[in-house]
Design a protein around this motif. Structure first.
Motif, PDB file in Angstrom:
ATOM      1  N   TYR A   3       0.831  -1.200   0.000  1.00 21.13           N
ATOM      2  CA  TYR A   3       0.000   0.000   0.000  1.00 21.13           C
ATOM      3  C   TYR A   3       0.868   1.254   0.000  1.00 21.13           C
ATOM      4  O   TYR A   3       0.543   2.253  -0.661  1.00 21.13           O
ATOM      5  CB  TYR A   3      -0.936  -0.007   1.208  1.00 21.13           C
ATOM      6  N   LEU A   4       1.958   1.199   0.732  1.00 18.04           N
ATOM      7  CA  LEU A   4       2.879   2.328   0.763  1.00 18.04           C
ATOM      8  C   LEU A   4       3.499   2.553  -0.614  1.00 18.04           C
ATOM      9  O   LEU A   4       3.624   3.686  -1.088  1.00 18.04           O
ATOM     10  CB  LEU A   4       3.980   2.084   1.804  1.00 18.04           C
ATOM     11  N   PHE A   5       3.870   1.447  -1.266  1.00 20.63           N
ATOM     12  CA  PHE A   5       4.440   1.523  -2.610  1.00 20.63           C
ATOM     13  C   PHE A   5       3.415   2.090  -3.589  1.00 20.63           C
ATOM     14  O   PHE A   5       3.755   2.912  -4.444  1.00 20.63           O
ATOM     15  CB  PHE A   5       4.892   0.128  -3.069  1.00 20.63           C
ATOM     16  N   SER A   6       2.166   1.664  -3.457  1.00 21.67           N
ATOM     17  CA  SER A   6       1.098   2.158  -4.321  1.00 21.67           C
ATOM     18  C   SER A   6       0.914   3.666  -4.154  1.00 21.67           C
ATOM     19  O   SER A   6       0.771   4.399  -5.136  1.00 21.67           O
ATOM     20  CB  SER A   6      -0.218   1.433  -4.004  1.00 21.67           C
ATOM     21  N   PHE A   7       0.930   4.121  -2.912  1.00 26.84           N
ATOM     22  CA  PHE A   7       0.796   5.558  -2.647  1.00 26.84           C
ATOM     23  C   PHE A   7       1.964   6.335  -3.256  1.00 26.84           C
ATOM     24  O   PHE A   7       1.773   7.402  -3.860  1.00 26.84           O
ATOM     25  CB  PHE A   7       0.730   5.818  -1.145  1.00 26.84           C
ATOM     26  N   PHE A   8       3.167   5.788  -3.124  1.00 25.45           N
ATOM     27  CA  PHE A   8       4.356   6.462  -3.637  1.00 25.45           C
ATOM     28  C   PHE A   8       4.306   6.574  -5.160  1.00 25.45           C
ATOM     29  O   PHE A   8       4.615   7.633  -5.725  1.00 25.45           O
ATOM     30  CB  PHE A   8       5.616   5.702  -3.199  1.00 25.45           C
ATOM     31  N   TYR A  46      17.802  15.187  -8.838  1.00 24.28           N
ATOM     32  CA  TYR A  46      16.888  14.065  -8.626  1.00 24.28           C
ATOM     33  C   TYR A  46      16.596  13.833  -7.144  1.00 24.28           C
ATOM     34  O   TYR A  46      15.481  13.489  -6.763  1.00 24.28           O
ATOM     35  CB  TYR A  46      17.467  12.790  -9.253  1.00 24.28           C
ATOM     36  N   TYR A  47      17.597  14.023  -6.302  1.00 23.19           N
ATOM     37  CA  TYR A  47      17.403  13.765  -4.869  1.00 23.19           C
ATOM     38  C   TYR A  47      16.544  14.834  -4.196  1.00 23.19           C
ATOM     39  O   TYR A  47      16.144  14.676  -3.044  1.00 23.19           O
ATOM     40  CB  TYR A  47      18.750  13.634  -4.148  1.00 23.19           C
ATOM     41  N   TYR A  48      16.265  15.944  -4.889  1.00 20.70           N
ATOM     42  CA  TYR A  48      15.326  16.951  -4.379  1.00 20.70           C
ATOM     43  C   TYR A  48      14.001  16.899  -5.145  1.00 20.70           C
ATOM     44  O   TYR A  48      13.215  17.843  -5.090  1.00 20.70           O
ATOM     45  CB  TYR A  48      15.917  18.357  -4.492  1.00 20.70           C
ATOM     46  N   ASN A  49      13.796  15.806  -5.855  1.00 16.91           N
ATOM     47  CA  ASN A  49      12.595  15.683  -6.686  1.00 16.91           C
ATOM     48  C   ASN A  49      11.740  14.489  -6.261  1.00 16.91           C
ATOM     49  O   ASN A  49      10.967  13.965  -7.059  1.00 16.91           O
ATOM     50  CB  ASN A  49      13.001  15.536  -8.158  1.00 16.91           C
ATOM     51  N   ILE A  50      11.890  14.087  -5.008  1.00 18.46           N
ATOM     52  CA  ILE A  50      11.105  12.978  -4.473  1.00 18.46           C
ATOM     53  C   ILE A  50       9.758  13.530  -4.004  1.00 18.46           C
ATOM     54  O   ILE A  50       9.725  14.454  -3.177  1.00 18.46           O
ATOM     55  CB  ILE A  50      11.826  12.300  -3.296  1.00 18.46           C
ATOM     56  N   PRO A  51       8.661  13.005  -4.512  1.00 18.57           N
ATOM     57  CA  PRO A  51       7.332  13.544  -4.152  1.00 18.57           C
ATOM     58  C   PRO A  51       7.118  13.612  -2.641  1.00 18.57           C
ATOM     59  O   PRO A  51       7.505  12.708  -1.914  1.00 18.57           O
ATOM     60  CB  PRO A  51       6.365  12.547  -4.803  1.00 18.57           C
ATOM     61  N   SER A  54      10.590  15.521  -0.536  1.00 18.23           N
ATOM     62  CA  SER A  54      11.462  16.654  -0.879  1.00 18.23           C
ATOM     63  C   SER A  54      10.828  17.980  -0.467  1.00 18.23           C
ATOM     64  O   SER A  54      11.511  18.882   0.017  1.00 18.23           O
ATOM     65  CB  SER A  54      11.754  16.659  -2.381  1.00 18.23           C
ATOM     66  N   PHE A  55       9.520  18.084  -0.641  1.00 19.74           N
ATOM     67  CA  PHE A  55       8.808  19.318  -0.263  1.00 19.74           C
ATOM     68  C   PHE A  55       8.972  19.570   1.234  1.00 19.74           C
ATOM     69  O   PHE A  55       9.208  20.707   1.664  1.00 19.74           O
ATOM     70  CB  PHE A  55       7.330  19.205  -0.630  1.00 19.74           C
ATOM     71  N   LEU A  56       8.851  18.507   2.024  1.00 23.96           N
ATOM     72  CA  LEU A  56       8.963  18.644   3.477  1.00 23.96           C
ATOM     73  C   LEU A  56      10.396  18.940   3.903  1.00 23.96           C
ATOM     74  O   LEU A  56      10.638  19.782   4.784  1.00 23.96           O
ATOM     75  CB  LEU A  56       8.465  17.367   4.159  1.00 23.96           C
ATOM     76  N   ASN A  73       1.723  21.674  -6.158  1.00 21.84           N
ATOM     77  CA  ASN A  73       2.532  20.481  -6.419  1.00 21.84           C
ATOM     78  C   ASN A  73       2.301  19.432  -5.333  1.00 21.84           C
ATOM     79  O   ASN A  73       2.086  18.251  -5.624  1.00 21.84           O
ATOM     80  CB  ASN A  73       4.021  20.843  -6.473  1.00 21.84           C
ATOM     81  N   LEU A  74       2.354  19.869  -4.091  1.00 21.19           N
ATOM     82  CA  LEU A  74       2.134  18.954  -2.970  1.00 21.19           C
ATOM     83  C   LEU A  74       0.717  18.406  -2.990  1.00 21.19           C
ATOM     84  O   LEU A  74       0.490  17.212  -2.728  1.00 21.19           O
ATOM     85  CB  LEU A  74       2.397  19.682  -1.650  1.00 21.19           C
TER      86      LEU A  74
END
Length: 232
Positions: A3-8, A46-51, A54-56, A73-74
């Motif tokens: 479920y976590l993977f699905s959300f991601f 890329y490491y600042y582009n994680i949904p 990265s925003f948090l 975006n969030l």
């Protein structure tokens, strides 16, 4: 973990939806190319582009210029993550999950394109139709009634468009796609009734709160698509 993977996965596509909604009206390429800050044009690593994460971590600000990142975006990342989670809960990891998930992404695109741009893109409606066509073939659920009721709904909405101009031509075309989802005329009637009921209620609230006037454009596709999802 599934479920976590699905959300991601959903949140990744939500980030892409945000890019499309921002770039498409500006005729900027959105399928390929790196993400950039809207203010300073800084190419986001890329490491600042994680949904969401990265925003948090960045506290909602660009790492380069420190300007606040659009909260839209969030919002799209969380919304599409929840959508993916909901569909995964129904279908599990299956081909039906993939088809329904991409349909939901397109529905989100259509709704917010209409709200933000006052426009419904033909390509979005075409993709929604094609995916439903594939879904019906895969589930052995395609019959002539799907096309018949799609045409009935189309001509009802076309007549309404011609006589009242209270809806747009995009809504008329969308009604054909929505009608194709069903093989029972009763559901077409229910969607027609519910969409106009929701539209009337929201319009009255917006006008009374003085956020809109009677002459202002009020998107109708959200009510058609919400009604579709309710009866789907």
């Amino acid at each position: 973990m599934e479920y976590l993977f699905s959300f991601f996965i959903g949140s990744i596509f939500g980030s892409f939806i945000a890019v499309i909604l921002y770039r498409r009206p500006k005729n900027i390429k959105y399928v390929f190319g790196r993400s950039k800050c809207e203010n300073c044009n800084y190419t986001i690593p890329y490491y600042y582009n994680i949904p969401i994460i990265s925003f948090l971590i960045l506290k909602g600000k660009c790492k380069n210029c420190n300007v606040k990142i659009n909260y839209n975006n969030l919002f799209y990342e969380i919304l599409c993550g929840l959508v993916s989670l909901y569909i995964f809960n129904i279908y599990g990891l299956s081909f039906n999950y993939i088809l329904r998930f991409f349909q939901m992404l397109i529905i989100v695109l259509i709704i917010f394109s209409d709200i933000l741009e006052k426009d419904i893109y033909i390509i979005d409606m075409f993709l929604l139709f094609i995916i439903e066509f594939i879904y019906k073939i895969y589930n052995n659920n395609l019959n002539i009634n799907n096309l018949k009721y799609a045409l009935i709904f189309f001509f009802i909405m076309l007549l309404l468009y011609i006589l009242t101009k209270s809806i747009g031509m995009g809504d008329v075309i969308l009604s054909f796609v929505i009608g194709f989802f069903f093989d029972n005329i009763y559901y077409v009637f229910l969607i027609f009734r519910m969409s106009f009921f929701l539209g009337a209620i929201v319009s009255i609230v917006l006008i009374l709160s003085k956020k809109k006037t009677k002459k202002d454009y009020i998107a109708f596709s959200p009510y058609l698509l919400i009604s579709l999802l309710y009866y789907l």
